[in-house]
Design a protein around this motif. Sequence first.
Motif, PDB file in Angstrom:
ATOM      1  N   ALA A  78      14.543  61.150  17.580  1.00 17.87           N
ATOM      2  CA  ALA A  78      13.061  61.121  18.052  1.00 17.87           C
ATOM      3  C   ALA A  78      12.423  60.889  16.518  1.00 17.87           C
ATOM      4  N   VAL A  79      13.027  59.828  15.782  1.00 12.57           N
ATOM      5  CA  VAL A  79      12.417  59.606  14.416  1.00 12.57           C
ATOM      6  C   VAL A  79      12.233  58.232  14.289  1.00 12.57           C
ATOM      7  N   ASP A  80      11.095  57.563  13.706  1.00 14.69           N
ATOM      8  CA  ASP A  80      11.299  56.214  13.659  1.00 14.69           C
ATOM      9  C   ASP A  80      11.680  55.953  12.041  1.00 14.69           C
ATOM     10  N   SER A  81      12.539  54.958  12.175  1.00 16.16           N
ATOM     11  CA  SER A  81      13.271  54.686  10.636  1.00 16.16           C
ATOM     12  C   SER A  81      13.301  53.193  10.629  1.00 16.16           C
ATOM     13  N   ILE A  82      13.509  52.941   9.279  1.00 12.74           N
ATOM     14  CA  ILE A  82      14.120  51.426   9.003  1.00 12.74           C
ATOM     15  C   ILE A  82      15.346  51.582   8.137  1.00 12.74           C
ATOM     16  N   VAL A  83      16.223  50.545   8.600  1.00 16.17           N
ATOM     17  CA  VAL A  83      17.448  50.364   7.847  1.00 16.17           C
ATOM     18  C   VAL A  83      17.258  48.957   6.967  1.00 16.17           C
ATOM     19  N   VAL A  84      17.559  49.301   5.738  1.00  7.44           N
ATOM     20  CA  VAL A  84      17.656  47.771   4.910  1.00  7.44           C
ATOM     21  C   VAL A  84      19.159  48.087   4.078  1.00  7.44           C
ATOM     22  N   GLY A  85      19.441  46.856   3.504  1.00  8.45           N
ATOM     23  CA  GLY A  85      20.830  46.728   2.604  1.00  8.45           C
ATOM     24  C   GLY A  85      20.200  46.669   1.218  1.00  8.45           C
ATOM     25  N   VAL A  86      21.154  47.292   0.573  1.00  9.02           N
ATOM     26  CA  VAL A  86      21.015  47.255  -0.887  1.00  9.02           C
ATOM     27  C   VAL A  86      22.371  47.161  -1.631  1.00  9.02           C
ATOM     28  N   PRO A  87      22.546  46.021  -2.680  1.00  4.15           N
ATOM     29  CA  PRO A  87      23.953  45.989  -3.261  1.00  4.15           C
ATOM     30  C   PRO A  87      24.621  46.899  -3.419  1.00  4.15           C
ATOM     31  N   ASP A  88      25.912  46.629  -3.462  1.00  2.00           N
ATOM     32  CA  ASP A  88      26.968  47.798  -3.679  1.00  2.00           C
ATOM     33  C   ASP A  88      27.927  47.303  -4.127  1.00  2.00           C
ATOM     34  N   ALA A  89      28.510  47.724  -5.142  1.00  2.00           N
ATOM     35  CA  ALA A  89      29.634  47.395  -5.983  1.00  2.00           C
ATOM     36  C   ALA A  89      31.070  47.256  -5.227  1.00  2.00           C
ATOM     37  N   LEU A  90      31.000  48.244  -4.591  1.00  2.47           N
ATOM     38  CA  LEU A  90      32.548  48.388  -3.348  1.00  2.47           C
ATOM     39  C   LEU A  90      32.336  47.738  -2.280  1.00  2.47           C
ATOM     40  N   TRP A  91      31.144  47.725  -1.704  1.00  6.28           N
ATOM     41  CA  TRP A  91      31.087  47.436  -0.092  1.00  6.28           C
ATOM     42  C   TRP A  91      30.343  45.954  -0.083  1.00  6.28           C
ATOM     43  N   GLU A 135      27.457  45.390   0.253  1.00  9.59           N
ATOM     44  CA  GLU A 135      26.057  46.170   0.638  1.00  9.59           C
ATOM     45  C   GLU A 135      26.310  47.261   1.259  1.00  9.59           C
ATOM     46  N   ARG A 136      25.306  48.193   1.073  1.00 13.71           N
ATOM     47  CA  ARG A 136      25.292  49.496   1.765  1.00 13.71           C
ATOM     48  C   ARG A 136      24.142  49.583   2.743  1.00 13.71           C
ATOM     49  N   ALA A 137      24.177  50.211   3.816  1.00 18.47           N
ATOM     50  CA  ALA A 137      22.951  50.577   4.604  1.00 18.47           C
ATOM     51  C   ALA A 137      22.282  51.554   4.282  1.00 18.47           C
ATOM     52  N   VAL A 138      21.056  51.647   4.077  1.00 18.14           N
ATOM     53  CA  VAL A 138      20.171  52.706   3.674  1.00 18.14           C
ATOM     54  C   VAL A 138      18.993  53.001   4.638  1.00 18.14           C
ATOM     55  N   ILE A 139      19.009  54.197   5.255  1.00 21.21           N
ATOM     56  CA  ILE A 139      17.974  54.568   6.265  1.00 21.21           C
ATOM     57  C   ILE A 139      16.808  55.282   5.735  1.00 21.21           C
ATOM     58  N   VAL A 140      15.657  54.915   5.979  1.00 21.35           N
ATOM     59  CA  VAL A 140      14.347  55.429   5.673  1.00 21.35           C
ATOM     60  C   VAL A 140      13.618  55.779   6.658  1.00 21.35           C
TER      61      VAL A 140
END
Length: 481
Positions: A394-407, A409-414
């Motif tokens: 029951a929470v609004d969120s936005i997921v964006v990608g940021v650069p990641d040396a291993l993966w 990109e990694r997904a970050v939820i805000v």
Amino acid sequence: MPSLSVVLRIGASSRTMHDRHPLHGQYTTHSECPSHSEGTVSIEPDSLAAATTAPLSHTVHGEPLVIEGGTQASAVFALERAIGEALDAYSAARPVTPLFVVPPGTSASAAAAEVAHLGYPEGTGVLMRTSGSTTGTGKIVAMPWEAVIASATATHAALAGPGAWITVLPIHHIAGFQTVTRSVIAGYSPIAPDMNGEASARVSAASSAPDESLRTAVMRTMVKGSAAPAVYLSQVPTQLSRSLTDPQLCEFIATHIAADVVGGAALTSALLDAARSAGIPIRTSYGMTETCGGCVYDGFPIGDTTITIDTAGRISLTGSATAFGYLGDVGADAFSTTTIDGRTLRTHHTQDAGALTGKPPRLSVLGRIDDAITTGGLTIMPALIEDAVARGFAVDSIVVGVPDALWGERAVIVAPTPLDLGAVRDYIGARFEKGWAPRQALTLSQLDLGAAQRNADGWPITASGKIDRRALQRAVRAFAA
């Protein structure tokens, strides 16, 4: 199928316009239900692949009629008159000066000069700038009147028939513009909140309270809309969410509105379920300025729209409601034309990813292609995660990608408030797969959004009121650097 007559009533005058369709010789008006789609053109992916893509041939360099938009009733009334006069000229085969509806405060002379410099295709009826929610800079779309009319006709056929529309969305964006156009084509005036001198109408992105202009407009439908056989409402998800906090408003919508068409941004399944539980006659809409507004309702195409999805998942929309294209030397690959059985059809190749599932096929929009995150060899769609989080937490969120040396990109939820990352990861991993789970959770208060305009929950927003994913992604990447 018989030709359609459209009655136009502006003020005290009445006029009848007989549609002329350049491709079919007449308009086709049928339900969005696939079982009623006789006359719909079927286009195979190979045909679209062979389509011609080229910049528009700009043959006219005259100045358009510039109309200042917004949600003020005075602007709605001015647009109503301009649309009526333009359609009169169009029906009489007289030259039509294109309408260019611009945001409030825009220099009319500068807007006219820009169009005159770029030029526009012969036959252009309406010019409108896209919101620019992806690129940050909107493009000017050229639409012929036959496409605008086809869109309005298909919309009414997919709903409860011609009627009056409540205009609480900015008319310089396609959703608000079409509420006026549809009303005029149906022979009724649009219902604007302050048409009789009430407080100025506004769509406030900064308030989480019920929108007073919306409440005023909906509750006045018994008076202004009494002559119309149906009264319709068009909202964006933010407005719908606010409406649900106002029981009296919900009751009026449920009782007096034939359909509440919601589009313009992703609608979570949780919000959709809440609206239906409140008795709101909601219809979801998918479309854009390039298709003269919504052309897919509840996952099914309306009018003669055809949906095609290529091997990369990109959605293409073909039909009479498709615009000519963009002004200037931009986005030529976003439009193409195809000739099938002697008929020339226009296609808009969107930047959205989607899937067609079930029988009959229903479109699921998975999100913007450029929002997709590639992580550890997986391609994940943020919109699916956001919808799951809304349902599960029951929470609004936005997921964006940021650069990641291993993966990669990694997904970050805000989110506006803290989330339990472990619980979210377990929830998302169980519903999709482990690699889809966000690897980091942030709150809006942790991010430096600078001077970006924000809504009541703190999300950065674009001029059209959508969440500004680009601004959010820049802030997340700066935080992670």
